[in-house]
Enzyme design. Structure first.
Site, PDB file in Angstrom:
ATOM      1  N   GLY A  46       0.830  -1.199   0.000  1.00 44.58           N
ATOM      2  CA  GLY A  46       0.000   0.000   0.000  1.00 44.58           C
ATOM      3  C   GLY A  46       0.864   1.248   0.000  1.00 44.58           C
ATOM      4  O   GLY A  46       2.045   1.199   0.373  1.00 44.58           O
ATOM      5  N   GLN A  51       3.076   9.952   1.330  1.00 43.65           N
ATOM      6  CA  GLN A  51       4.359   9.259   1.190  1.00 43.65           C
ATOM      7  C   GLN A  51       5.084   9.631  -0.107  1.00 43.65           C
ATOM      8  O   GLN A  51       6.269   9.325  -0.257  1.00 43.65           O
ATOM      9  CB  GLN A  51       4.159   7.741   1.221  1.00 43.65           C
ATOM     10  CG  GLN A  51       3.723   7.216   2.583  1.00 43.65           C
ATOM     11  CD  GLN A  51       3.625   5.707   2.558  1.00 43.65           C
ATOM     12  OE1 GLN A  51       2.602   5.153   2.195  1.00 43.65           O
ATOM     13  NE2 GLN A  51       4.701   5.033   2.920  1.00 43.65           N
ATOM     14  N   CYS A  88       6.671  -0.504   6.340  1.00 39.42           N
ATOM     15  CA  CYS A  88       6.169   0.660   5.603  1.00 39.42           C
ATOM     16  C   CYS A  88       7.251   1.110   4.635  1.00 39.42           C
ATOM     17  O   CYS A  88       8.429   1.127   5.002  1.00 39.42           O
ATOM     18  CB  CYS A  88       5.851   1.777   6.608  1.00 39.42           C
ATOM     19  SG  CYS A  88       5.294   3.305   5.853  1.00 39.42           S
ATOM     20  N   LEU A  89       6.855   1.483   3.421  1.00 39.99           N
ATOM     21  CA  LEU A  89       7.851   1.903   2.428  1.00 39.99           C
ATOM     22  C   LEU A  89       8.601   3.158   2.865  1.00 39.99           C
ATOM     23  O   LEU A  89       9.695   3.413   2.387  1.00 39.99           O
ATOM     24  CB  LEU A  89       7.181   2.133   1.064  1.00 39.99           C
ATOM     25  CG  LEU A  89       6.646   0.872   0.361  1.00 39.99           C
ATOM     26  CD1 LEU A  89       6.030   1.231  -0.982  1.00 39.99           C
ATOM     27  CD2 LEU A  89       7.737  -0.165   0.187  1.00 39.99           C
ATOM     28  N   HIS A 130      -3.542   0.587   7.911  1.00 40.26           N
ATOM     29  CA  HIS A 130      -2.231   1.242   7.825  1.00 40.26           C
ATOM     30  C   HIS A 130      -2.304   2.471   6.917  1.00 40.26           C
ATOM     31  O   HIS A 130      -1.788   3.539   7.262  1.00 40.26           O
ATOM     32  CB  HIS A 130      -1.216   0.213   7.285  1.00 40.26           C
ATOM     33  CG  HIS A 130       0.177   0.723   7.106  1.00 40.26           C
ATOM     34  ND1 HIS A 130       1.241   0.278   7.873  1.00 40.26           N
ATOM     35  CD2 HIS A 130       0.705   1.638   6.253  1.00 40.26           C
ATOM     36  CE1 HIS A 130       2.351   0.904   7.490  1.00 40.26           C
ATOM     37  NE2 HIS A 130       2.048   1.735   6.503  1.00 40.26           N
ATOM     38  N   GLU A 131      -2.970   2.330   5.769  1.00 43.83           N
ATOM     39  CA  GLU A 131      -2.990   3.431   4.798  1.00 43.83           C
ATOM     40  C   GLU A 131      -3.939   4.555   5.210  1.00 43.83           C
ATOM     41  O   GLU A 131      -3.616   5.733   5.021  1.00 43.83           O
ATOM     42  CB  GLU A 131      -3.337   2.908   3.398  1.00 43.83           C
ATOM     43  CG  GLU A 131      -2.380   1.860   2.844  1.00 43.83           C
ATOM     44  CD  GLU A 131      -0.912   2.249   2.895  1.00 43.83           C
ATOM     45  OE1 GLU A 131      -0.590   3.442   2.793  1.00 43.83           O
ATOM     46  OE2 GLU A 131      -0.076   1.340   3.051  1.00 43.83           O
ATOM     47  N   HIS A 134      -2.118   6.663   7.583  1.00 47.91           N
ATOM     48  CA  HIS A 134      -1.170   7.589   6.937  1.00 47.91           C
ATOM     49  C   HIS A 134      -1.855   8.926   6.628  1.00 47.91           C
ATOM     50  O   HIS A 134      -1.266   9.993   6.818  1.00 47.91           O
ATOM     51  CB  HIS A 134      -0.659   7.010   5.618  1.00 47.91           C
ATOM     52  CG  HIS A 134       0.620   6.238   5.734  1.00 47.91           C
ATOM     53  ND1 HIS A 134       1.783   6.775   6.239  1.00 47.91           N
ATOM     54  CD2 HIS A 134       0.930   4.969   5.379  1.00 47.91           C
ATOM     55  CE1 HIS A 134       2.747   5.864   6.195  1.00 47.91           C
ATOM     56  NE2 HIS A 134       2.251   4.754   5.684  1.00 47.91           N
TER      57      HIS A 134
HETATM   58 NI    NI Z   1       3.175   2.949   5.248  1.00 48.07          NI
END
Ligand code: NI
Length: 158
Positions: A46, A51, A88-89, A130-131, A134
């Site tokens: 995701g 991000q 997480c990226l 999670h998203e 964000h």
């Molecule tokens: Ni993330």
């Protein structure tokens, strides 16, 4: 399409609340296409717009070869519980144990502004939580008591 730069830990935009999207135009479509391509390049599940440096309530998720584009997503219902490693990226190489609901229903708009609902279990439920976090400036680390050591990661089979 283009690969966008993913912001990493320490960038204040990760702690900011994203704004509602009101224009469902070509710019949004390009953003969604770019986010998917960027996420795939980094083997992510995701990605949220902050991000890639944009304060917009836009998320892409890909689980089991299915792509979800979520604009202005809202969590409607959660149930159950799952506990597992999460990353997480924006925090490359870092994983922590996070407890999330096991089943989640989200209402969102698609790229043309049409409302729809998605219900996910397991990994999809984790990604949906999670998203959407964000977009509210919340990162997974908030829920972890520590970042897993290489040994702990190995024990989890990663
Ligand atoms: Ni993330």
């Amino acid at each position: 399409m283009a690969i966008r730069t993913i912001v990493t830990e320490g960038d204040p935009i990760l702690g900011k609340t994203c704004r509602e999207v009101t224009a469902f135009d070509e710019r949004l479509h390009t953003l969604l296409d770019d986010m998917l391509q960027t996420m795939r390049k980094h083997d992510g599940v995701g990605l949220a717009a902050n991000q890639v440096g944009l304060l917009k309530r836009v998320v892409v998720i890909e689980v089991d070869h299915k792509v979800y584009e979520l604009i202005n997503p809202e969590v409607l219902k959660t149930s159950g519980e799952q506990t597992g490693a999460e990353g997480c990226l924006s925090f490359p190489g870092q994983y922590g144990i996070v407890t999330r609901p096991n089943k989640v229903t989200v209402r969102a708009l698609d790229r043309n502004g049409k409302p729809y609902k998605v219900t996910g279990e397991g990994l999809l439920a984790r990604a949906l939580m999670h998203e959407t976090d964000h977009l509210n400036g919340i990162v997974f680390k908030r829920y972890c008591d520590h970042i897993l050591t290489p040994e702990e990661l190995e024990n989890l089979g990663r």
